[in-house]
Write a protein that holds these residues in place. Sequence first.
Motif, mmCIF file in Angstrom:
data_model
loop_
_atom_site.group_PDB
_atom_site.id
_atom_site.type_symbol
_atom_site.label_atom_id
_atom_site.label_comp_id
_atom_site.label_asym_id
_atom_site.label_seq_id
_atom_site.Cartn_x
_atom_site.Cartn_y
_atom_site.Cartn_z
ATOM 1 N N LYS A 45 0.753 -1.200 -0.198
ATOM 2 C CA LYS A 45 -0.051 -0.119 -0.179
ATOM 3 C C LYS A 45 0.792 1.178 0.001
ATOM 4 O O LYS A 45 0.429 2.128 -0.627
ATOM 5 N N GLN A 46 2.082 1.134 0.635
ATOM 6 C CA GLN A 46 2.844 2.406 0.633
ATOM 7 C C GLN A 46 3.825 2.435 -0.610
ATOM 8 O O GLN A 46 3.944 3.696 -1.113
ATOM 9 N N SER A 47 4.160 1.616 -1.347
ATOM 10 C CA SER A 47 4.916 1.641 -2.532
ATOM 11 C C SER A 47 4.892 0.475 -3.488
ATOM 12 O O SER A 47 4.823 -0.541 -2.955
ATOM 13 N N SER A 48 4.590 0.786 -4.694
ATOM 14 C CA SER A 48 4.518 -0.175 -5.769
ATOM 15 C C SER A 48 5.914 -0.610 -6.036
ATOM 16 O O SER A 48 6.015 -1.649 -6.893
ATOM 17 N N ARG A 49 7.048 0.206 -5.550
ATOM 18 C CA ARG A 49 8.516 -0.205 -6.163
ATOM 19 C C ARG A 49 9.242 -0.648 -4.799
ATOM 20 O O ARG A 49 10.333 -0.274 -4.639
ATOM 21 N N ARG A 50 8.723 -1.434 -4.131
ATOM 22 C CA ARG A 50 9.592 -2.002 -3.039
ATOM 23 C C ARG A 50 9.102 -3.668 -2.810
ATOM 24 O O ARG A 50 7.878 -4.070 -2.897
ATOM 25 N N TYR A 51 10.129 -4.556 -2.741
ATOM 26 C CA TYR A 51 9.739 -5.917 -2.156
ATOM 27 C C TYR A 51 9.426 -6.136 -0.829
ATOM 28 O O TYR A 51 10.269 -5.410 -0.010
ATOM 29 N N ILE A 52 8.481 -6.775 -0.475
ATOM 30 C CA ILE A 52 8.223 -6.775 1.018
ATOM 31 C C ILE A 52 8.163 -8.068 1.527
ATOM 32 O O ILE A 52 7.734 -9.061 0.799
ATOM 33 N N ALA A 53 8.161 -8.180 2.868
ATOM 34 C CA ALA A 53 7.935 -9.380 3.441
ATOM 35 C C ALA A 53 7.687 -9.342 5.079
ATOM 36 O O ALA A 53 8.362 -8.403 5.832
ATOM 37 N N HIS A 54 6.561 -9.968 5.258
ATOM 38 C CA HIS A 54 6.037 -9.411 6.658
ATOM 39 C C HIS A 54 6.314 -10.611 7.550
ATOM 40 O O HIS A 54 5.930 -11.753 7.124
ATOM 41 N N ASN A 55 6.992 -10.569 8.650
ATOM 42 C CA ASN A 55 7.242 -11.534 9.750
ATOM 43 C C ASN A 55 8.135 -12.737 9.226
ATOM 44 O O ASN A 55 7.661 -13.671 9.380
ATOM 45 N N GLU A 56 8.851 -12.245 8.321
ATOM 46 C CA GLU A 56 9.880 -13.373 7.451
ATOM 47 C C GLU A 56 10.505 -14.084 8.592
ATOM 48 O O GLU A 56 10.956 -13.348 9.679
ATOM 49 N N PRO A 57 10.596 -15.483 8.847
ATOM 50 C CA PRO A 57 11.405 -16.027 9.982
ATOM 51 C C PRO A 57 12.463 -15.786 10.558
ATOM 52 O O PRO A 57 13.000 -15.374 11.505
ATOM 53 N N VAL A 58 13.541 -15.527 9.406
ATOM 54 C CA VAL A 58 14.743 -15.026 9.670
ATOM 55 C C VAL A 58 14.845 -13.816 10.652
ATOM 56 O O VAL A 58 15.585 -13.501 11.456
ATOM 57 N N ALA A 59 14.172 -12.880 9.783
ATOM 58 C CA ALA A 59 14.056 -11.342 10.606
ATOM 59 C C ALA A 59 13.111 -11.657 11.798
ATOM 60 O O ALA A 59 13.671 -10.863 12.723
ATOM 61 N N ARG A 60 12.348 -12.323 11.932
ATOM 62 C CA ARG A 60 11.668 -12.400 13.361
ATOM 63 C C ARG A 60 12.750 -12.949 14.355
ATOM 64 O O ARG A 60 12.421 -12.632 15.751
ATOM 65 N N PHE A 61 13.520 -13.643 14.079
ATOM 66 C CA PHE A 61 14.558 -14.285 15.059
ATOM 67 C C PHE A 61 15.365 -13.066 15.553
ATOM 68 O O PHE A 61 15.656 -12.986 16.775
ATOM 69 N N PHE A 62 15.736 -12.136 14.761
ATOM 70 C CA PHE A 62 16.652 -11.090 15.280
ATOM 71 C C PHE A 62 15.446 -10.112 15.994
ATOM 72 O O PHE A 62 16.153 -9.200 16.658
ATOM 73 N N HIS A 63 14.501 -9.784 15.235
ATOM 74 C CA HIS A 63 13.564 -9.109 16.003
ATOM 75 C C HIS A 63 13.056 -9.620 17.438
ATOM 76 O O HIS A 63 13.120 -8.560 18.418
ATOM 77 N N GLN A 64 13.177 -10.732 17.794
ATOM 78 C CA GLN A 64 13.110 -11.257 19.101
ATOM 79 C C GLN A 64 14.393 -10.940 19.812
ATOM 80 O O GLN A 64 14.447 -10.490 20.845
ATOM 81 N N GLN A 65 15.654 -11.169 19.239
ATOM 82 C CA GLN A 65 16.675 -11.151 19.825
ATOM 83 C C GLN A 65 17.312 -9.568 20.376
ATOM 84 O O GLN A 65 18.077 -9.624 21.257
ATOM 85 N N ILE A 66 16.680 -8.636 19.720
ATOM 86 C CA ILE A 66 17.251 -7.241 20.071
ATOM 87 C C ILE A 66 16.058 -6.531 20.949
ATOM 88 O O ILE A 66 16.289 -5.310 21.188
ATOM 89 N N ALA A 67 14.957 -7.356 21.315
ATOM 90 C CA ALA A 67 14.017 -6.600 21.980
ATOM 91 C C ALA A 67 14.650 -5.996 23.195
ATOM 92 O O ALA A 67 14.195 -4.888 23.755
ATOM 93 N N ALA A 68 15.402 -6.593 23.992
ATOM 94 C CA ALA A 68 15.930 -6.179 25.287
ATOM 95 C C ALA A 68 16.800 -4.954 25.125
ATOM 96 O O ALA A 68 16.606 -4.125 25.889
ATOM 97 N N THR A 69 17.551 -5.087 23.911
ATOM 98 C CA THR A 69 18.436 -3.816 23.796
ATOM 99 C C THR A 69 17.162 -2.443 23.592
ATOM 100 O O THR A 69 17.525 -1.537 24.115
ATOM 101 N N LEU A 70 16.282 -2.747 22.764
ATOM 102 C CA LEU A 70 15.394 -1.494 22.765
ATOM 103 C C LEU A 70 14.588 -1.393 23.877
ATOM 104 O O LEU A 70 14.494 0.068 24.311
ATOM 105 N N SER A 71 14.564 -2.135 24.797
ATOM 106 C CA SER A 71 13.801 -1.926 25.953
ATOM 107 C C SER A 71 14.533 -1.140 27.067
ATOM 108 O O SER A 71 14.054 -0.199 27.690
ATOM 109 N N ARG A 72 15.937 -1.334 26.883
ATOM 110 C CA ARG A 72 16.873 -0.548 27.629
ATOM 111 C C ARG A 72 16.901 0.758 27.197
ATOM 112 O O ARG A 72 16.984 1.679 28.005
ATOM 113 N N LEU A 73 16.890 1.080 25.972
ATOM 114 C CA LEU A 73 17.022 2.239 25.355
ATOM 115 C C LEU A 73 15.697 3.258 25.747
ATOM 116 O O LEU A 73 15.958 4.165 25.969
ATOM 117 N N ALA A 74 14.747 2.665 25.530
ATOM 118 C CA ALA A 74 13.520 3.152 26.187
ATOM 119 C C ALA A 74 12.998 3.347 27.232
ATOM 120 O O ALA A 74 12.095 4.081 27.722
#
Length: 296
Positions: A160-189
């Motif tokens: 919906k935002q752009s016709s000129r970008r490849y997109i992936a929602h909750n792709e498994p490898v990205a989700r792994f890092f998503h979970q792993q860096i949650a603690a760092t962002l919690s500390r930052l916030a």
Amino acid sequence: RRLRLRREHGRILLLNPECVLCSGDELPGELASDRELCSRFALQGTIAWVRDLERSMWLPFWLGPRLEETVRSLRPNEPVPESLSRDGVNLLVDAGILLSERAQEDSDPGEEASFAGASARFREKGYAPIGGLIHPFHLAALRRYYRYLIRTGSITLGDKQSSRRYIAHNEPVARFFHQQIAATLSRLAGEPLKPSYVYQAAYLSGAELRKHIDREQCEFSITFGLDFSPEPELATPWPIRLDTRSGTVTVYQALGDALAYRGTRLPHYRDRLGEGQTSTSIFFHYVPESFEGSLD
């Protein structure tokens, strides 16, 4: 650099006690209960899983036969033999599989001060850069992986935002890092956060990201600069812009740079991407731990 310090100052290298070797489809205990996070990993051969206690992260490093033999020959609390090759030791030090005695005991005051400053900036202004969020070895692997997905038609072109970008929602490898860096962002916030969803976007030349604010699932976000073509020497020429109370802030990112920002509060956008250029980012989104709405 670290190996040179060891020789100049007489430091002794030891096997990291937080390193776990797993063979085949084995996983460390904490990850075994959520195998889906590693569902797209090549769980074969031997993987050295390194636990970063400070950031509450697991870091996987695939070992070839020679490095596997080297690591398996090491014993806890025994110095690494001087007979090991310099190249092999450099790789193991860079992966955190080997640590100096001092590194096991002392934290880096410069790194702590830098993070404290970023945290104060984030809470005051609503945005802050974060360095070293994803290991350079993993950055290189992720670049190859997402190029492969695009090349093989495994991810979708356009949303919906752009016709000129490849997109992936909750792709498994990205989700792994998503979970792993949650603690760092919690500390930052300065408050406990939980992952909502992760979105990967590979922009083609001519694409633009129009000014917008994010929905509630993106209250705390990270835009991570994964790839760019032509290869930039330093920062890429395609910055993200944030509208803040003090004016528009323009942030240039090198590959591997991360910017944390309050996506529901700060309008943000990118201008049109130049001819012959492509740019890939991963957007990691988080919400407060108390959030009860949909995470998608």
